[in-house]
Write an enzyme that holds these catalytic residues in place. Structure first.
Site, short mmCIF file in Angstrom:
data_model
loop_
_atom_site.label_atom_id
_atom_site.label_comp_id
_atom_site.label_asym_id
_atom_site.label_seq_id
_atom_site.Cartn_x
_atom_site.Cartn_y
_atom_site.Cartn_z
N VAL A 164 -0.72 -5.31 9.38
CA VAL A 164 -1.92 -5.76 10.37
C VAL A 164 -1.87 -7.23 10.58
O VAL A 164 -1.97 -8.24 9.31
CB VAL A 164 -3.22 -5.44 9.69
N GLY A 173 -3.20 -7.90 6.50
CA GLY A 173 -2.84 -7.01 5.45
C GLY A 173 -1.91 -6.32 5.81
O GLY A 173 -1.23 -6.13 6.67
N GLY A 214 0.70 -2.53 3.85
CA GLY A 214 0.92 -1.71 2.91
C GLY A 214 2.36 -1.15 3.01
O GLY A 214 3.15 -1.65 3.47
N TYR A 215 2.31 0.07 2.47
CA TYR A 215 3.66 0.92 2.19
C TYR A 215 4.07 0.97 3.66
O TYR A 215 5.36 0.95 3.95
CB TYR A 215 3.32 2.19 1.69
N THR A 216 3.24 1.27 4.70
CA THR A 216 3.85 1.88 6.06
C THR A 216 3.40 0.61 7.23
O THR A 216 4.43 0.52 8.11
CB THR A 216 3.00 3.03 6.61
N LYS A 217 2.26 0.15 7.14
CA LYS A 217 1.93 -0.76 8.34
C LYS A 217 1.63 -2.24 7.97
O LYS A 217 1.40 -2.45 6.69
CB LYS A 217 0.75 -0.06 8.85
N LYS A 275 -2.11 -3.53 14.47
CA LYS A 275 -1.39 -2.55 13.39
C LYS A 275 -0.04 -2.26 13.83
O LYS A 275 0.12 -1.63 14.91
CB LYS A 275 -2.19 -1.68 13.01
N ASP A 293 -5.49 10.02 0.71
CA ASP A 293 -5.26 8.83 -0.15
C ASP A 293 -6.59 7.99 0.13
O ASP A 293 -6.62 7.22 0.96
CB ASP A 293 -4.15 8.27 0.50
#
Ligand SMILES: Nc1ncnc2c1ncn2[C@@H]1O[C@H](COP(=O)(O)OP(=O)(O)OP(=O)(O)O)[C@@H](O)[C@H]1O
Ligand SMILES: *[C@@H]1O[C@H](CO)[C@@H](O)[C@H](O)[C@H]1NC(C)=O
Ligand SMILES: *[C@@H]1O[C@H](CO)[C@@H](O)[C@H](O)[C@H]1NC(C)=O
Ligand SMILES: *[C@@H]1O[C@H](CO)[C@@H](O)[C@H](O)[C@H]1NC(C)=O
Ligand SMILES: *[C@@H]1O[C@H](CO)[C@@H](O)[C@H](O)[C@H]1NC(C)=O
Ligand SMILES: *[C@@H]1O[C@H](CO)[C@@H](O)[C@H](O)[C@H]1NC(C)=O
Length: 471
Positions: A125, A118, A120-123, A139, A249
């Site tokens: 995985v 997966g 997201g905006y930041t990380k 991560k 969040d």
């Protein structure tokens, strides 16, 4: 004369700047990283952008700094962690967990990345198998993510941006060290080595993304487990070692599933401590469909605001979807009351947890069966040590098995009651398989063409005269 003084002044202020910069850099690297921050040599020119970046780096450092300090104290003061939640087994597991040595950089040598889990905006995985054969989730900073891209746009400084975005992962790592609970993903270790992993990396227990659509098709018992786990987590967060923690969040994608249990994995937007206030009007909770307020305490804190924010988010993102439908009839009044109370934030997280545990207790202990006639089991022939093969199955919903009708029951009498209520049912078998609650999984059948010896199983066949007589 005056020009000499000017020069003196310039040199002095330059020196001061170098000193303060060195202090800042030292602070960045406090306990985090041994390497130098290459580009930020003191002789660089501080453009306004550069200055802003440094400012942001400083703010991020300040944000996570307190977590590091207390976490060291905590480690020496409480070698075992003070969890109050969970069953004994979970507690013992966590105690054992605290003792297993952390995975470090050297353990990551020779790992194989086998899957993308997966981003997201930041990380990002990734799933990796370590050389010892252990499967973990790794991560790291998402170099292609929105966070990194917008930083590069603003500052055009790859190194500085890497450092800035890394602070979110650092914050998450230190929070995972401080906040330990069966419903928070387990931090197995970390590695901070640019040469090896290109920055900072968290080693986590591996889960799978929460898929609401999939969960909605699961039996109520499993959906209840997800909600119960969430409530236990929020209860813990309301009085965690860091105070009352709010998940700012709060969405299903911040969680993963590990063997049917919901676990929080994204903590970079967590905030510790109720917000400060000057007046009651500062303590506002705004949601699209509801607003709430709490009181500003004499100490100038919105007391309970974090707890309420979490609980209402749990209601609107999880309970509404997962809890009400297909609730076992006997539990419906209790569940309705939970829905009503959380939807209006009428109860604290403590009371909510009590209500959830009560539902679990009633369900596990078969208390709701008190009015059931025990004699209905006499309508069934009991074949101990027998199992069934062949597919004289029928489907029911929501079933534990896609092909057949597998439901959880308290005991054989409840299974008989269910079989009596299904027109196709001519019997059922109990094989000792259990749901997470410890309840038995009963497999209901429309016929028994093949019976085979099976010591772990018992078959209950509905007697002909009763099936002929209908219900
Ligand atoms: N331990 C794990 N096992 C499996 N998948 C995971 C794990 N941790 C995270 N993921 C997946 O990776 C995704 C990104 O992780 P995470 O939410 O921490 O990153 P993020 O950049 O902060 O995301 P967001 O933009 O949603 O805030 C998650 O949505 C989740 O699906
Ligand atoms: C867990 O620990 C408790 C005491 O803390 C003990 O009673 C229980 O038997 C333990 N359970 C397991 C599975 O080890
Ligand atoms: C919540 O408060 C905001 C701002 O005060 C207001 O605009 C909004 O209409 C309120 N919503 C509800 C549902 O009361
Ligand atoms: C909760 O219960 C009260 C009284 O029983 C009822 O008026 C209200 O509509 C319910 N609210 C929700 C959200 O179910
Ligand atoms: C909530 O429960 C915790 C422990 O379970 C307890 O310490 C705390 O006092 C309770 N809070 C309230 C408001 O009752
Ligand atoms: C199942 O539980 C009910 C309620 O406790 C009880 O009356 C019944 O006798 C039990 N049946 C069996 C087969 O143990």
């Amino acid at each position: 004369m005056s020009s000499t003084r000017n020069l003196c002044f310039t040199v002095l202020s330059l020196a001061l700047m170098i000193i303060s910069l060195t202090v800042i850099l030292k602070k960045w690297h406090f306990g985090l990283r041994e390497k130098d921050f290459g580009d930020a040599a003191p002789n660089m020119d501080l453009t306004p952008d550069r200055h802003k970046l440094l400012q942001q780096l400083r703010e991020r450092q300040q944000e996570i700094f307190p977590f590091y300090i207390t976490s060291r104290q905590e480690l020496s003061e409480h070698p075992t962690f003070p969890n109050v939640d969970g069953e004994h087994t979970e507690r013992n597991k966590t105690l054992i967990r605290a003792k297993t040595p952390d995975i470090g950089c050297s353990d990551l040598n020779g790992m194989t990345v086998v899957d993308f889990l997966g981003a997201g905006y930041t990380k990002t995985v990734l799933k990796a198998i370590l050389s010892q054969g252990v499967s973990v989730a790794l991560k790291s900073v998402n170099d292609q993510g929105t966070d990194m891209r917008s930083c590069l746009e603003d500052f055009k400084d790859p190194r500085g941006c890497q450092e800035l975005v890394s602070f979110k992962l650092r914050k998450e790592i230190v929070l995972l060290q401080r906040l330990q609970h069966p419903n928070i993903i387990e931090l197995r270790g970390q590695c901070q080595d640019s040469a090896l992993v290109g920055g900072i990396m968290a080693v986590l227990e591996q889960g799978t993304p929460v898929q609401m659509i999939q969960l909605l098709q699961r039996p109520w018992e499993e959906r209840f487990r997800v909600c119960l786990g969430l409530v236990r987590l929020l209860h813990y967060l309301s009085r965690s070692p860091l105070g009352s923690v709010a998940l700012l969040d709060f969405q299903p994608r911040q969680f993963v599933m590990v063997s049917g249990e919901l676990k929080l994995t994204d903590l970079d937007d967590a905030s510790a401590g109720d917000p400060a206030c000057g007046a009651h009007s500062d303590c506002l909770l705004l949601f699209p469909l509801r607003n709430f307020t709490v009181r500003c305490s004499p100490r100038g804190m919105c007391e309970g605001l974090n707890e309420m924010r979490n609980l209402y988010n749990a209601y609107r993102y999880f309970f509404i979807y997962l809890l009400p439908h297909q609730t076992p009839a006997a539990l419906k009044p209790l569940v309705d009351q939970i829905m009503n109370a959380t939807g209006e934030l009428k109860q604290s997280i403590n009371k909510t947890l009590e209500a959830f545990e009560e539902v679990l207790h009633v369900y596990k202990s078969g208390l709701y069966l008190q009015n059931m006639a025990p004699s209905i089991i006499n309508d069934y022939a009991v074949l101990k040590g027998m199992g069934t093969v062949g597919n004289l199955e029928y489907r029911c919903w929501p079933s534990y098995s896609q092909q057949g009708c597998v439901l959880s029951v308290y005991n054989a009498t409840e299974a008989a009651l269910i079989c009596n209520s299904h027109p196709q049912c001519t019997g059922f078998s109990l094989s000792g398989q259990k749901a997470w609650t410890g309840r038995l999984l009963a497999s209901f059948r429309s016929g028994f063409s093949h019976l085979v010896p099976d010591v772990s199983s018992t078959v209950y066949v509905r007697r002909a005269r009763d099936s002929a007589a209908g219900l």
